[in-house]
Design an enzyme around this catalytic site. Structure first.
Site, short mmCIF file in Angstrom:
data_model
loop_
_atom_site.label_atom_id
_atom_site.label_comp_id
_atom_site.label_asym_id
_atom_site.label_seq_id
_atom_site.Cartn_x
_atom_site.Cartn_y
_atom_site.Cartn_z
CB SER A 121 -1.22 17.50 19.57
OG SER A 121 -0.44 16.42 20.07
CD GLU A 123 0.58 21.61 13.61
OE1 GLU A 123 1.07 20.89 14.52
OE2 GLU A 123 0.44 22.84 13.75
CB ILE A 147 4.36 17.28 28.24
CG1 ILE A 147 4.32 15.82 27.80
CG2 ILE A 147 4.89 17.40 29.69
CD1 ILE A 147 5.67 15.15 27.74
CG HIS A 153 1.41 26.78 23.60
ND1 HIS A 153 2.11 25.73 23.04
CD2 HIS A 153 0.79 27.40 22.56
CE1 HIS A 153 1.93 25.72 21.74
NE2 HIS A 153 1.14 26.72 21.41
N1 LIG Z 1 3.82 21.77 23.21
C1 LIG Z 1 3.34 20.73 22.42
C2 LIG Z 1 3.00 20.90 21.10
N2 LIG Z 1 3.14 22.13 20.53
C3 LIG Z 1 3.14 22.31 19.09
C4 LIG Z 1 1.74 22.37 18.50
O1 LIG Z 1 1.15 21.09 18.46
C5 LIG Z 1 1.81 22.89 17.08
O2 LIG Z 1 2.63 22.03 16.31
C6 LIG Z 1 2.37 24.28 17.02
O3 LIG Z 1 1.59 25.11 17.87
C7 LIG Z 1 2.30 24.84 15.59
O4 LIG Z 1 0.99 24.85 15.12
N3 LIG Z 1 2.52 19.87 20.38
C8 LIG Z 1 2.37 18.62 20.94
O5 LIG Z 1 1.93 17.68 20.28
N4 LIG Z 1 2.70 18.44 22.25
C9 LIG Z 1 3.19 19.45 23.01
O6 LIG Z 1 3.50 19.24 24.22
C1 LIG Z 2 2.13 22.03 25.57
C2 LIG Z 2 3.10 23.02 25.12
O1 LIG Z 2 2.88 23.73 24.17
C3 LIG Z 2 4.29 23.25 25.96
O2 LIG Z 2 5.28 22.31 25.58
C4 LIG Z 2 4.82 24.63 25.77
O3 LIG Z 2 5.70 24.88 26.84
P1 LIG Z 2 5.69 26.33 27.51
O4 LIG Z 2 4.29 26.56 28.04
O5 LIG Z 2 6.70 26.26 28.66
O6 LIG Z 2 6.08 27.33 26.45
#
Ligand SMILES: Nc1c(NC[C@H](O)[C@H](O)[C@H](O)CO)[nH]c(=O)[nH]c1=O
Ligand SMILES: CC(=O)[C@@H](O)COP(=O)(O)O
Length: 223
Positions: A121, A123, A147, A153
């Site tokens: 998300s 990106e 989620i 994060h």
């Molecule tokens: N944790 C989730 C992510 N994390 C990845 C980021 O979106 C991104 O791709 C990364 O930080 C590299 O820039 N993305 C989601 O769409 N949903 C998540 O729960």
């Molecule tokens: C939304 C997120 O980036 C999540 O999936 C990352 O999980 P965590 O906070 O346990 O590293």
């Protein structure tokens, strides 16, 4: 046209949740107030001359006022981009499928839809803005699923995605629709990807069609 009755207070129009008031005795001096607070009854209305009936007011206001809305029945030939995050694909794929079903239901041709997959998300915004700036699309639908995990994060990604998609629309002038789930857990996400809370991807696609038609048929022609 009903005469203005000086003793009548402002007309509360529940359908549009606004107060319609008239200044002085001139029916052309009509002003709208913004949306009402829930506790409308507790807000004292200034006693102003106004119409005796809402219908009389509406007859006048509708003669002067335009109401512009988009419609899913008015999307022929409009082109859409879908930006979808691969992260949590077991949720984003059903969301995208829901969106595609909604587009199909309203006769948007498959040839008028481009799908762009991005890693997550975070990106989505830059991709949405790039697509919007291309001038090839009437709306950009952004689909993702975030989620919450153990760390903060989640907040960073969710806030970045929301503000980023908003900026992409504002910067490009092309409606960029926020169809990104931000959920506390997997159950919440699945409920919104075709479960008991419906399909938020389909709902976002309807918004994309409504905004695309509003802009194409109305707002782009405002002088
Ligand atoms: N944790 C989730 C992510 N994390 C990845 C980021 O979106 C991104 O791709 C990364 O930080 C590299 O820039 N993305 C989601 O769409 N949903 C998540 O729960
Ligand atoms: C939304 C997120 O980036 C999540 O999936 C990352 O999980 P965590 O906070 O346990 O590293």
């Amino acid at each position: 046209m009903a005469a203005i009755n000086p003793s009548t207070r402002g007309i509360l129009d529940r359908t549009s949740d606004r107060i319609f008031r008239c200044n002085h005795n001139s029916i052309s001096q009509v002003r709208f107030n913004s949306a009402l607070l829930p506790g409308m009854q507790s807000i004292a209305l200034q006693t102003l001359p106004c119409y005796q009936t809402k219908e009389a007011f509406r007859m006048h206001v509708s003669a002067a006022m335009r109401e512009l809305t988009g419609s899913v029945t008015n999307v022929e030939g409009l082109r859409f981009a879908i930006v979808v995050g691969q992260f949590n694909e077991f949720v984003t794929k059903p969301l995208m499928d829901g969106a595609l079903r909604a587009f199909k239901t309203h006769q948007v041709k498959e040839s008028d839809i481009d799908i762009v997959w991005v890693p997550g998300s975070f990106e989505i915004p830059i991709t949405a803005q790039t697509l919007a700036n291309s001038g090839k699309y009437h709306a950009v639908l952004c689909i993702g699923t975030i989620i919450r995990g153990e760390t903060t994060h989640y907040d960073a990604v969710a806030n970045a995605a929301a503000s980023g998609v908003l900026s992409a629309g504002l910067n490009s002038g092309v409606p960029c629709i926020f169809g990104v789930l931000t959920c506390e857990n997997l159950e919440q996400a699945l409920h919104r990807a075709g479960g008991k809370a419906g399909n938020k991807g389909a709902e976002a696609a309807v918004t994309a069609m409504e905004m695309a038609s509003l802009f194409y048929h109305h707002l782009s022609k405002l002088k």
